[in-house]
Design a protein around this motif. Sequence first.
Motif, mmCIF file in Angstrom:
data_model
loop_
_atom_site.group_PDB
_atom_site.id
_atom_site.type_symbol
_atom_site.label_atom_id
_atom_site.label_comp_id
_atom_site.label_asym_id
_atom_site.label_seq_id
_atom_site.Cartn_x
_atom_site.Cartn_y
_atom_site.Cartn_z
ATOM 1 N N GLN A 84 -22.831 -25.460 4.149
ATOM 2 C CA GLN A 84 -23.688 -25.377 5.330
ATOM 3 C C GLN A 84 -22.894 -24.921 6.551
ATOM 4 N N ALA A 85 -21.697 -25.455 6.702
ATOM 5 C CA ALA A 85 -20.852 -25.055 7.834
ATOM 6 C C ALA A 85 -20.451 -23.588 7.722
ATOM 7 N N ALA A 86 -20.182 -23.127 6.507
ATOM 8 C CA ALA A 86 -19.796 -21.731 6.306
ATOM 9 C C ALA A 86 -20.954 -20.789 6.623
ATOM 10 N N ARG A 87 -22.178 -21.188 6.287
ATOM 11 C CA ARG A 87 -23.335 -20.352 6.618
ATOM 12 C C ARG A 87 -23.481 -20.201 8.127
ATOM 13 N N LYS A 88 -23.251 -21.276 8.839
ATOM 14 C CA LYS A 88 -23.327 -21.201 10.306
ATOM 15 C C LYS A 88 -22.203 -20.329 10.858
ATOM 16 N N LYS A 117 -20.620 -12.214 2.998
ATOM 17 C CA LYS A 117 -20.320 -12.830 4.294
ATOM 18 C C LYS A 117 -20.057 -14.327 4.124
ATOM 19 N N LEU A 118 -20.858 -14.981 3.282
ATOM 20 C CA LEU A 118 -20.653 -16.405 3.029
ATOM 21 C C LEU A 118 -19.305 -16.639 2.348
ATOM 22 N N LEU A 119 -18.996 -15.834 1.340
ATOM 23 C CA LEU A 119 -17.727 -15.992 0.629
ATOM 24 C C LEU A 119 -16.539 -15.693 1.544
ATOM 25 N N ARG A 120 -16.709 -14.726 2.435
ATOM 26 C CA ARG A 120 -15.652 -14.440 3.405
ATOM 27 C C ARG A 120 -15.400 -15.630 4.319
ATOM 28 N N ALA A 121 -16.467 -16.262 4.781
ATOM 29 C CA ALA A 121 -16.312 -17.426 5.653
ATOM 30 C C ALA A 121 -15.598 -18.557 4.919
ATOM 31 N N LEU A 122 -15.947 -18.769 3.666
ATOM 32 C CA LEU A 122 -15.296 -19.819 2.885
ATOM 33 C C LEU A 122 -13.810 -19.520 2.699
#
Length: 662
Positions: free
Chosen positions: A218-222, A251-256
């Motif tokens: 959830q934090a990564a999506r934000k 984009k989600l995987l990049r944030a993670l």
Amino acid sequence: MSDQTLKRQATRLGLQVNWKDAQGHRRRVSVDTLRRLVPLLESKAGSGAPSLLVTETGVSTPLPTNGAKNGDNEPTFSLTLEDGRQIEGRLRRARDGKLHLPRIAHAGYHTLSTGRQEFTLAIAPRQAPPITGRGWGLTTQIYSLRAQNDGGIGHLGAVADLAKRAGTAGADALLLSPTHAMFASNSAQYSPYSPSSRQFFNVLLADPACTFDTATLQAARKHAHLNPEELHQLETAPLIDWPRAGHLRLKLLRALYDLHIAPAPPVNFTEFIRAGGMELQQHAIFEVLHAQSARRGPRGGDWRLWPIAIRSPGSPETAHFAHEMMREIDFHRFLQWITSRSLLAAQECARKSGMRIGLIGDLAVGVDPAGSECWMHQGEHLSEISIGAPPDALSRSGQSWGLTTFSPHGLRANGYRGFIAMLRANLPHMGGLRIDHVMGLRRLWIIPKGEGPEDGAYLTYPSADLMRLSTLEASRANAVLIGEDLGTVEPAFRRDMIRHGLTGMNVLPFQRDADGTFLTCKQWSRTAVAMTTTHDLPPLARWWQGLDLARTDTTSQTERTTERTALWATVTDRPAPAPPVSATGAVTFVDRAISFVADTPCPLTLVPLEDLAGLNEQPNVPGTTTSHPNWRQRYPAPARTLLMRRGAKKHLSILQTARPRT
């Protein structure tokens, strides 16, 4: 070069100058085609003795050397086994002067020394692991599955959920669509049978939940500024919007990666990088190069048009690029890591549910010549041709798939390096592997660049070596092998499949005798799996209603009426009025067809999720590009809902009764 010299050279290189078409008519390859193909094959031919000899247990193996005679004594050999043990003995000289290694009972990759020469000796077991008993399973398109918060593309977490539910219901296997690597920077290229590399994974199938908890996700999506409304729209749509959904998943995987991996790489990630070695690094380098080059225009998407300095993975310029872009390269290694973890988690889930086989992967027959596999293994691939099929009843003009594959001569010259790497990338994550167009182990129709399918020729492959290596790698992974042997298959090749333990495919619409009559249940082969349909054919309900045919095509509609009557009589095994050609009639037909296929003597029955749930949508219609949404269909509900529907529950009950788990 004279025409006769050209034909002799073509034959020496493995081209079938004379061949028979699907109707049994003798055909001859044109001289113009030979002049295009011979130089391409010669450039991969290599020279000298092969670095890898392939044999099998229990047979005497001829060596590529005659050796020097020493009186009446036969030369000696020393064999160092994988586990370090040594076997010494004498070679046998045959009447033709060839030296033969005596029978060796130990399968594996060993080192053979014979005087001045040393080889790697690959010894395969006689057969791949068998499919035992009479089990059943399902087949599914991974991208079509639905799961909560999946962002619009099915992933391996949904596979794990389906495997758990099917295994609990008594299934022994779950056959998947290919998991091969695509082009991460181009989500618009999404056919699973046109991959960039069969040695790595499609990162859009990764399930982040297999590694990160809900709060972290959830934090990564934000952090990635993912719009919940846009995600909901993509998740509820009947078709996949690959460019949009793929962009958001990355984009989600990049944030993670940026938040949780790059600052402090976990130990199992660094171990994955170490185990992947140079091959993993080169694939990651390709992904970064491809992304940068593609932004410069359409020519940038093809490595064969890149600046010469970076067309080779081993060039100093490529090494300099890798040094400058290491963080970006690590991101792509992370993508492979999390996808690999997702697949292994799904297989573990399948086995824990009681499946004896678990997941079965699908090995595509070819790759995009502009992709990672060809860039990395240029000496082993025919990047200047397309594989396909000659004109036949299925396609009067033939087929050119826009794909390429291995050079038989390049394979031998490089010790089958790329072929073995491909098998090792797929088998250890699965309980089995389906080999698409398995006749490709013996011959493929190759077409010169820019020419039509009718201007191709059959190229022969070292099928004995390729089958033995497949058997060896499957045995090491304890995985079963299934060969897609539909269409025109030489009887001798099918006998070789049986001898090596490769299971064939019996598909309901094709199970006919020489006169076209549908085979009875008991006539189905015991050396092939039983299937109601495949991803390239209409689901049973669609077939029964004729939804795959144009209403104005009266000839095809008339033929379907005849086939419908004949198949109904076969699956019921008694004279009975056929159900109506309607949605209601289709339900009756699907029930009976699944029961019929389950009752065959085949060791494994596989039912597509489309047939289990009585769906009408077809994953792929061969030969179409825009008229049908190929590889974009999504199932109407998550697996838990689909399997609880009345029709699906009835079909599960049929399979459980006909093939109880023992």
